[in-house]
Design an enzyme around this catalytic site. Structure first.
Site, PDB file in Angstrom:
ATOM      1  N   GLU A 160       1.473  -1.441  -0.305  1.00 25.33           N
ATOM      2  CA  GLU A 160      -0.380   0.276  -0.174  1.00 25.33           C
ATOM      3  C   GLU A 160       0.738   1.138   0.005  1.00 25.33           C
ATOM      4  O   GLU A 160       1.299   1.894   1.093  1.00 25.33           O
ATOM      5  CB  GLU A 160      -0.613  -0.448   0.921  1.00 25.33           C
ATOM      6  CG  GLU A 160      -1.775   1.163   1.499  1.00 25.33           C
ATOM      7  CD  GLU A 160      -2.644   1.199   2.562  1.00 25.33           C
ATOM      8  OE1 GLU A 160      -3.930   2.365   2.735  1.00 25.33           O
ATOM      9  OE2 GLU A 160      -2.216   0.186   3.642  1.00 25.33           O
ATOM     10  N   GLU A 242      -8.613  10.401   5.268  1.00 26.40           N
ATOM     11  CA  GLU A 242      -8.393   9.806   6.549  1.00 26.40           C
ATOM     12  C   GLU A 242      -8.580  10.404   7.592  1.00 26.40           C
ATOM     13  O   GLU A 242      -8.171  11.054   8.409  1.00 26.40           O
ATOM     14  CB  GLU A 242      -7.439   8.847   6.765  1.00 26.40           C
ATOM     15  CG  GLU A 242      -7.034   7.821   5.625  1.00 26.40           C
ATOM     16  CD  GLU A 242      -6.217   7.105   6.167  1.00 26.40           C
ATOM     17  OE1 GLU A 242      -5.950   5.638   5.066  1.00 26.40           O
ATOM     18  OE2 GLU A 242      -4.516   7.421   6.339  1.00 26.40           O
TER      19      GLU A 242
END
Length: 388
Positions: A160, A242
């Site tokens: 990621e 986020e």
């Protein structure tokens, strides 16, 4: 799923994230505001997917897709800043838990191997706006699988790659800082951790609201550090936020991916502060020799800053393989950030060369680069242009 942004990821948080991931393949909802936990829809004729992706909280989150991104309308609840975020509302290109962007997507359903020429030609651009409060990061989330995936692939097992453009509060990426890197015209703190897969986060030392880069530029650094491999496969390119606390008002105003070796043509939007005046300057189009011309246009201006676009045109009758522009700022202006080119400055003198992906121009062809400047918007700048 988003990798945990905790100082130390706990097993309980990992189980929570995994439970949420299993649901992201729910059918997309109709266009309009999305409040479903894993609701999604497509934009630009199906080229990109917008997803709510509220995986870390039971509190309400609603987003509204736009023609080129989305806005977070409601973001209730909070998460501990020493643990995982609430969600990752985002827009993406590729496949995420079987939900793929269908129109002309070279990543769907089998991805692109990072050793291929197709991968080398993939670039992306994003512009974002931020609210005045809340705790969040604004980031890319780019996923890689160790072997060739298919549309049913769930969690990627390779890496990621996160690219943090901005963050607020005491949050930090998973793992620990392992170094710095100079990529895409900026300096980044590099973090590494694991969450069942490698998590490599590049945190921009100077926050910005826009970015434009070739995915390979970051992946090359990942591989050089031993955290990835050229045998792995790119599966999706995602951009969003986020949030831990708040989040309403976050927005992706423009997101694009190109796959033919060219950079996305729509420039990023002006970073904060918001422009308060309407620009009066007109494009300057001074002639210049050596086969190319350059024209500067001030797009917007505000107290103490401005944004401009420069169009470079091949004025000759044959193709060129590189170009460079130069000028002198008249009143102490300077460049804060620049995309689609490489800048060198010395006092008021500025030189901008082509990026690796936009130096080749056919006869009469053109390309653009843009920048955010400090100081009052200039007028009457004469740009020189030379080919190589």
């Amino acid at each position: 799923m988003r990798a945990l942004r905790a100082l130390a990821a706990t097993a309980a948080a990992s189980l929570l994230a995994a439970a949420g991931l299993a649901l992201t393949s729910q059918p997309a909802t109709a266009a309009g505001q999305i409040c479903e936990q894993y609701g999604s829809t497509t934009i630009q004729g199906g080229r990109y997917v917008v997803q709510n992706n509220r995986w870390g909280t039971s509190a309400t989150q609603c987003i509204t897709p736009t023609s080129s991104g989305f806005t977070v309308d409601q973001a209730d609840g909070t998460s501990s800043t020493s643990g995982a975020p609430k969600s990752y509302p985002s827009v993406y290109y590729g496949c995420h838990y079987g939900n793929c962007s269908p129109s002309g997507d070279i990543l769907s359903p089998n991805g692109v191997q990072t050793s291929s020429s197709a991968f080398a030609g993939i670039s992306t651009s994003v512009s974002m706006t931020y609210p005045g409060s809340g705790t969040y990061d604004a980031s890319y989330d780019i996923w890689f699988n160790k072997s060739q995936p298919n549309a049913k692939t769930g969690q990627n097992d390779g890496a990621e790659l996160m690219v943090w453009l901005n963050h607020t509060g005491s949050i930090q990426p998973i793992g620990s800082k392992v170094g710095t890197a100079s990529i895409a015209g900026a300096t980044w703190d590099v973090w590494f951790g694991t969450s069942g897969w490698n998590v490599i986060s590049y945190v921009r030392q100077q926050p910005t609201s826009s970015a434009s880069f070739a995915v390979k530029s970051f992946w090359d650094d990942v591989v050089a550090r031993g955290y990835g491999s050229t045998s792995w496969w790119l599966t999706s390119i995602q951009a969003g936020f986020e949030p831990w606390i708040g989040g309403a008002g976050l927005a992706v105003t423009n997101f694009s991916v190109t796959t033919n070796g060219t950079q996305p043509t729509q420039p990023p939007t002006t970073p904060t502060p918001t422009p308060t005046t309407t620009p009066t300057q007109q494009p300057t189009t001074p002639p210049s020799g050596n086969g190319c011309t350059a024209a500067l246009k001030v797009d917007s201006q505000w107290q103490g800053g401005f944004q401009a676009t420069v169009t470079v045109t091949n004025a000759g009758s044959s193709s060129i393989n590189g170009w460079a522009t130069s000028w002198a700022f008249p009143s102490g202006q300077s460049i804060q950030s620049l995309w689609n080119g490489t800048a060198t400055t010395s006092g008021s003198n500025v030189s901008v060369r082509n990026a690796p992906y936009n130096g080749s121009l056919p006869a009469k062809g053109s390309t653009t680069y843009g920048f955010v400047g400090n100081g009052n918007a200039p007028s009457g700048i004469a740009l020189a242009c030379a080919t190589s």
